[in-house]
Design a protein around this motif. Structure first.
Motif, short mmCIF file in Angstrom:
data_model
loop_
_atom_site.label_atom_id
_atom_site.label_comp_id
_atom_site.label_asym_id
_atom_site.label_seq_id
_atom_site.Cartn_x
_atom_site.Cartn_y
_atom_site.Cartn_z
N PRO A 1 -3.56 14.75 -10.98
CA PRO A 1 -2.41 13.98 -10.49
C PRO A 1 -2.43 13.83 -8.97
O PRO A 1 -2.84 14.74 -8.24
CB PRO A 1 -1.21 14.83 -10.94
CG PRO A 1 -1.72 15.66 -12.06
CD PRO A 1 -3.16 15.93 -11.75
N THR A 2 -1.98 12.68 -8.50
CA THR A 2 -1.89 12.39 -7.07
C THR A 2 -0.45 12.04 -6.72
O THR A 2 0.13 11.13 -7.30
CB THR A 2 -2.82 11.22 -6.68
OG1 THR A 2 -4.17 11.56 -7.00
CG2 THR A 2 -2.71 10.93 -5.19
N LEU A 3 0.10 12.79 -5.77
CA LEU A 3 1.45 12.55 -5.26
C LEU A 3 1.34 12.12 -3.80
O LEU A 3 0.46 12.58 -3.08
CB LEU A 3 2.32 13.81 -5.35
CG LEU A 3 2.33 14.58 -6.67
CD1 LEU A 3 3.27 15.78 -6.57
CD2 LEU A 3 2.74 13.68 -7.81
N ALA A 4 2.24 11.26 -3.36
CA ALA A 4 2.14 10.76 -1.99
C ALA A 4 3.50 10.42 -1.42
O ALA A 4 4.46 10.13 -2.15
CB ALA A 4 1.24 9.52 -1.95
N VAL A 5 3.58 10.47 -0.10
CA VAL A 5 4.68 9.86 0.64
C VAL A 5 4.06 8.85 1.61
O VAL A 5 2.90 8.96 1.99
CB VAL A 5 5.51 10.90 1.43
CG1 VAL A 5 6.18 11.87 0.48
CG2 VAL A 5 4.66 11.64 2.46
N LEU A 6 4.85 7.86 1.98
CA LEU A 6 4.39 6.90 2.97
C LEU A 6 4.59 7.45 4.37
O LEU A 6 5.39 8.36 4.59
CB LEU A 6 5.13 5.57 2.82
CG LEU A 6 4.95 4.82 1.50
CD1 LEU A 6 5.67 3.49 1.56
CD2 LEU A 6 3.48 4.63 1.14
N GLY A 7 3.84 6.89 5.34
CA GLY A 7 3.99 7.26 6.74
C GLY A 7 4.38 6.05 7.57
O GLY A 7 4.53 4.94 7.05
N ASN A 8 4.53 6.25 8.86
CA ASN A 8 4.95 5.16 9.72
C ASN A 8 3.96 4.00 9.73
O ASN A 8 4.36 2.82 9.77
CB ASN A 8 5.20 5.66 11.15
CG ASN A 8 3.99 6.34 11.76
OD1 ASN A 8 3.45 7.29 11.19
ND2 ASN A 8 3.55 5.88 12.92
N HIS A 9 2.67 4.27 9.66
CA HIS A 9 1.68 3.20 9.63
C HIS A 9 1.83 2.34 8.38
O HIS A 9 1.52 1.14 8.41
CB HIS A 9 0.26 3.78 9.69
CG HIS A 9 -0.23 4.02 11.08
ND1 HIS A 9 -1.24 3.31 11.67
CD2 HIS A 9 0.19 4.91 12.01
CE1 HIS A 9 -1.44 3.76 12.90
NE2 HIS A 9 -0.59 4.74 13.13
N ASP A 10 2.30 2.94 7.31
CA ASP A 10 2.44 2.21 6.05
C ASP A 10 3.60 1.21 6.08
O ASP A 10 3.73 0.39 5.17
CB ASP A 10 2.62 3.20 4.89
CG ASP A 10 1.45 4.16 4.78
OD1 ASP A 10 0.29 3.70 4.89
OD2 ASP A 10 1.68 5.37 4.63
N TYR A 11 4.40 1.25 7.14
CA TYR A 11 5.50 0.31 7.32
C TYR A 11 5.18 -0.77 8.35
O TYR A 11 5.98 -1.69 8.55
CB TYR A 11 6.77 1.05 7.76
CG TYR A 11 7.47 1.77 6.64
CD1 TYR A 11 8.60 1.23 6.04
CD2 TYR A 11 7.00 3.00 6.17
CE1 TYR A 11 9.25 1.89 5.01
CE2 TYR A 11 7.65 3.67 5.16
CZ TYR A 11 8.77 3.10 4.57
OH TYR A 11 9.41 3.75 3.54
N GLU A 12 4.04 -0.67 9.00
CA GLU A 12 3.75 -1.51 10.16
C GLU A 12 3.85 -3.00 9.85
O GLU A 12 4.37 -3.78 10.66
CB GLU A 12 2.35 -1.17 10.70
CG GLU A 12 1.81 -2.12 11.76
CD GLU A 12 2.67 -2.19 13.02
OE1 GLU A 12 2.57 -3.20 13.72
OE2 GLU A 12 3.44 -1.25 13.28
N SER A 13 3.34 -3.44 8.72
CA SER A 13 3.30 -4.88 8.42
C SER A 13 4.44 -5.35 7.55
O SER A 13 4.43 -6.49 7.07
CB SER A 13 1.95 -5.22 7.76
OG SER A 13 0.89 -4.98 8.65
#
Length: 248
Positions: free
Chosen positions: A68-80
């Protein structure tokens, strides 16, 4: 070596900054994590510019995973401005994205949020003055409340917090002093202490410290890939940590 039956082994990394030209670069990392751990945690900045095309490359790299892979987004993932597109691409590929949610994997509870900035301790920014400052602080407060709510949903003996921004100053020290308030917030520390999490993980600070502790001695790990490469040059750039399946 596989983990003992009384522990769950996590592999954690942040700030992989996948680009549209990253094909084949991350597969060896993910393959090794899949062989050595029970669950993979991606602690934000999964992509470089937050593009849907970058997320497509990332899920192709993650295809080698069989844990299983769990993730959160970071600031770079909001850039566009495409976080919703990214979420759909990742979740359709089987990645569990946490944004105030909680889930249980292999007997361990995981709660995740992106987090936000605002500073640490007595120097933490307060909601006073201009509307824009109040909005900034409101964002940090909201992220902390989301983390608290997610942790409260878990009934597992052990809880793990997955963040992008740092909850303590110790793991961002080494970065220029002027930017420390933009790397995290002590507001994220409060839920960790309140729910006595087993540990917390974050990224964002590429030049910080790999380990620290909250005011109540809860371990905090900075798993930014550039930092792990610096401190552990002879190891794959992810952190392996064992979580006992009881709290005793």
């Amino acid at each position: 070596m596989p983990p003992a039956k009384d522990v769950t082994r996590i592999a954690a990394v942040a700030d992989i900054h996948c680009t549209t030209t990253s094909q084949g670069e991350l597969q060896p990392l993910f393959a090794q994590a899949s062989e050595q751990a029970d669950v993979l945690l991606l602690c934000g900045d999964l992509t470089d510019y937050g593009l849907a095309e970058e997320a497509e490359v990332l899920v192709n790299e993650l295809a080698v995973m069989d844990i299983p892979t769990l993730a959160v987004l970071g600031n770079h993932d909001y850039e566009s401005g495409e976080p919703d597109d990214m979420r759909k691409i990742l979740t359709d590929a089987g990645v569990k994205l946490l944004d105030g949610e909680a889930c249980e994997v292999a007997g361990v509870g995981f709660a995740g949020v992106k987090g936000f900035a605002g500073g640490f301790g007595s120097h933490m920014l307060q909601a006073w003055g201009e509307v824009s400052i109040k909005q900034f602080v409101h964002e940090a407060v909201e992220e902390a409340l989301k983390l608290e709510s997610a942790l409260a949903k878990l009934n597992t003996p052990q809880r793990v917090a997955v963040l992008h921004y740092a909850p303590i100053q110790e793991t961002v020290e080494g970065e220029p002093c002027d930017i420390l308030p933009f790397l995290g917030s002590s507001r994220l520390e409060e839920p960790l202490n309140r729910f006595s999490v087993a540990l917390a993980l974050h990224g964002h600070a590429h030049h910080g410290q790999v380990e620290g502790r909250t005011s109540r001695n809860i371990p905090v790990y900075n798993v930014a890939m550039p930092l792990l490469k610096k401190y552990f040059p002879d190891q794959p750039p992810f952190r392996l940590l064992d979580i006992p399946l009881t709290d005793s």
